[in-house]
Design a protein around this motif. Structure first.
Motif, mmCIF file in Angstrom:
data_model
loop_
_atom_site.group_PDB
_atom_site.id
_atom_site.type_symbol
_atom_site.label_atom_id
_atom_site.label_comp_id
_atom_site.label_asym_id
_atom_site.label_seq_id
_atom_site.Cartn_x
_atom_site.Cartn_y
_atom_site.Cartn_z
ATOM 1 N N ARG A 1 0.841 -1.211 0.000
ATOM 2 C CA ARG A 1 0.000 0.000 0.000
ATOM 3 C C ARG A 1 0.874 1.259 0.000
ATOM 4 N NH1 ARG A 1 -3.720 -2.813 2.974
ATOM 5 N NH2 ARG A 1 -5.543 -3.037 1.658
ATOM 6 N N LEU A 2 1.866 1.246 0.878
ATOM 7 C CA LEU A 2 2.755 2.416 0.985
ATOM 8 C C LEU A 2 3.551 2.631 -0.299
ATOM 9 C CD1 LEU A 2 4.105 1.771 4.600
ATOM 10 C CD2 LEU A 2 2.670 3.692 3.880
ATOM 11 N N LEU A 3 3.997 1.525 -0.869
ATOM 12 C CA LEU A 3 4.786 1.613 -2.106
ATOM 13 C C LEU A 3 3.944 2.218 -3.231
ATOM 14 C CD1 LEU A 3 7.346 0.866 -3.763
ATOM 15 C CD2 LEU A 3 6.284 -1.373 -4.173
ATOM 16 N N ALA A 4 2.706 1.727 -3.354
ATOM 17 C CA ALA A 4 1.825 2.227 -4.409
ATOM 18 C C ALA A 4 1.568 3.726 -4.209
ATOM 19 C CB ALA A 4 0.516 1.446 -4.408
ATOM 20 N N GLU A 5 1.389 4.101 -2.954
ATOM 21 C CA GLU A 5 1.161 5.514 -2.640
ATOM 22 C C GLU A 5 2.357 6.362 -3.082
ATOM 23 O OE1 GLU A 5 0.488 6.951 1.618
ATOM 24 O OE2 GLU A 5 -1.136 5.522 1.244
ATOM 25 N N ARG A 6 3.565 5.878 -2.740
ATOM 26 C CA ARG A 6 4.784 6.612 -3.109
ATOM 27 C C ARG A 6 4.920 6.765 -4.612
ATOM 28 N NH1 ARG A 6 9.496 7.115 0.041
ATOM 29 N NH2 ARG A 6 10.549 7.763 -1.845
ATOM 30 N N LEU A 7 4.543 5.698 -5.337
ATOM 31 C CA LEU A 7 4.724 5.708 -6.785
ATOM 32 C C LEU A 7 3.566 6.368 -7.523
ATOM 33 C CD1 LEU A 7 6.048 2.053 -7.193
ATOM 34 C CD2 LEU A 7 7.352 4.120 -7.659
ATOM 35 N N GLY A 8 2.440 6.551 -6.805
ATOM 36 C CA GLY A 8 1.242 7.046 -7.468
ATOM 37 C C GLY A 8 0.623 5.966 -8.350
ATOM 38 N N TRP A 9 0.865 4.706 -8.004
ATOM 39 C CA TRP A 9 0.311 3.578 -8.741
ATOM 40 C C TRP A 9 -0.907 3.066 -7.987
ATOM 41 C CZ3 TRP A 9 4.873 -0.196 -10.344
ATOM 42 C CH2 TRP A 9 5.803 0.530 -11.096
ATOM 43 N N SER A 10 -1.665 2.161 -8.631
ATOM 44 C CA SER A 10 -2.770 1.568 -7.876
ATOM 45 C C SER A 10 -2.260 0.334 -7.122
ATOM 46 C CB SER A 10 -3.938 1.234 -8.800
ATOM 47 O OG SER A 10 -3.541 0.273 -9.731
ATOM 48 N N PHE A 11 -3.023 -0.042 -6.105
ATOM 49 C CA PHE A 11 -2.632 -1.172 -5.258
ATOM 50 C C PHE A 11 -3.771 -2.170 -5.188
ATOM 51 C CE2 PHE A 11 -2.952 -3.274 -1.110
ATOM 52 C CZ PHE A 11 -1.781 -4.007 -1.145
ATOM 53 N N LEU A 12 -3.428 -3.446 -5.219
ATOM 54 C CA LEU A 12 -4.458 -4.462 -4.997
ATOM 55 C C LEU A 12 -3.930 -5.565 -4.082
ATOM 56 C CD1 LEU A 12 -7.394 -5.392 -6.432
ATOM 57 C CD2 LEU A 12 -5.918 -7.329 -6.912
ATOM 58 N N ASP A 13 -4.744 -5.890 -3.073
ATOM 59 C CA ASP A 13 -4.436 -7.018 -2.199
ATOM 60 C C ASP A 13 -5.252 -8.195 -2.750
ATOM 61 O OD1 ASP A 13 -4.076 -7.481 1.282
ATOM 62 O OD2 ASP A 13 -4.956 -8.940 -0.075
ATOM 63 N N LEU A 14 -4.558 -9.231 -3.219
ATOM 64 C CA LEU A 14 -5.273 -10.316 -3.906
ATOM 65 C C LEU A 14 -6.276 -11.021 -2.988
ATOM 66 C CD1 LEU A 14 -5.255 -11.507 -6.834
ATOM 67 C CD2 LEU A 14 -3.961 -13.414 -5.890
ATOM 68 N N ASP A 15 -5.952 -11.165 -1.709
ATOM 69 C CA ASP A 15 -6.909 -11.806 -0.785
ATOM 70 C C ASP A 15 -8.198 -10.990 -0.683
ATOM 71 O OD1 ASP A 15 -5.567 -14.113 -0.131
ATOM 72 O OD2 ASP A 15 -4.541 -13.239 1.595
ATOM 73 N N GLU A 16 -8.051 -9.670 -0.665
ATOM 74 C CA GLU A 16 -9.257 -8.822 -0.601
ATOM 75 C C GLU A 16 -10.088 -8.985 -1.868
ATOM 76 O OE1 GLU A 16 -8.156 -4.775 0.246
ATOM 77 O OE2 GLU A 16 -7.457 -5.293 2.261
ATOM 78 N N GLU A 17 -9.396 -9.138 -2.981
ATOM 79 C CA GLU A 17 -10.094 -9.316 -4.255
ATOM 80 C C GLU A 17 -10.824 -10.673 -4.279
ATOM 81 O OE1 GLU A 17 -10.864 -7.373 -6.527
ATOM 82 O OE2 GLU A 17 -11.428 -8.704 -8.166
#
Ligand code: S3P
Length: 175
Positions: free
Chosen positions: A26-42
């Motif tokens: 989550r933090l990495l995606a935020e830093r990069l301005g990319w989207s994030f997905l947690d596969l378990d949540e999906e």
């Protein structure tokens, strides 16, 4: 941050339960301005129930099937070119069919933590079906190590805070 990314823009965090994949992801995606997905949540969203319930009501092999389907779908979506960070459950990278998909469609980063640290973290929570007994947890960890070692990159993440893990990922020769 200006990035000169020249390879497939899907970073996949892999590793055993408790290694901090979702938090760092989550933090990495935020830093990069990319989207994030947690596969378990999906998987939970698609199934309309929690991972624990899937294990209890339908068994682990059904969970693995759902996990594989969700992964294939997400990697396909990523081919449209949107850069993303994915965090996948501890068993996802162990399956050959998933590893093949990831080999083609993503860059895998293993968050490597000592099993004592992992147990300390997960035993405080009760929801993981495969983290109920320390003995079984450690055996599974030993069985899975050779699989995680096949990831594209390995980061020692046992002592590190999530933000330090993110910094270490940003220093990989990817960007
Ligand atoms: C599993 C790990 C869990 C979840 C499921 C199975 C595993 O995810 O996918 O309980 O086989 O190691 P986390 O690694 O995020 O805990």
């Amino acid at each position: 941050m200006h990035l000169k990314l020249k390879i497939a823009p899907v970073l996949v965090l892999v590793g055993f339960m408790g290694s901090g994949k979702s938090t760092a992801g989550r933090l990495l995606a935020e830093r990069l301005g990319w989207s994030f997905l947690d596969l378990d949540e999906e998987i939970e969203r698609r199934a309309g129930k929690a991972v624990t319930q899937i294990f209890e009501q339908e068994g682990e092999s059904r969970f693995r099937q759902l996990e594989h389907e969700a992964l294939v779908e997400q990697l396909q979506l990523s081919r449209n070119g949107r850069p993303r960070v994915l965090a996948v459950g501890g068993g996802a990278f162990v399956e050959a069919r998933n590893q093949q998909q990831l080999e083609m469609g993503g860059i895998s980063i293993w968050l490597d933590c000592p099993v004592e640290t992992l147990w300390e973290r997960v035993s405080r929570e009760s929801h993981r079906p495969l983290a109920q007994r320390r003995e079984d947890f450690e055996r599974l960890y030993r069985e899975r190590l050779p699989h995680y070692q096949r990831a594209d990159f390995t980061l020692p993440a046992g002592a590190a805070e999530p933000l330090e893990v993110v910094e270490a990922i940003l220093k990989l020769p990817l960007f």
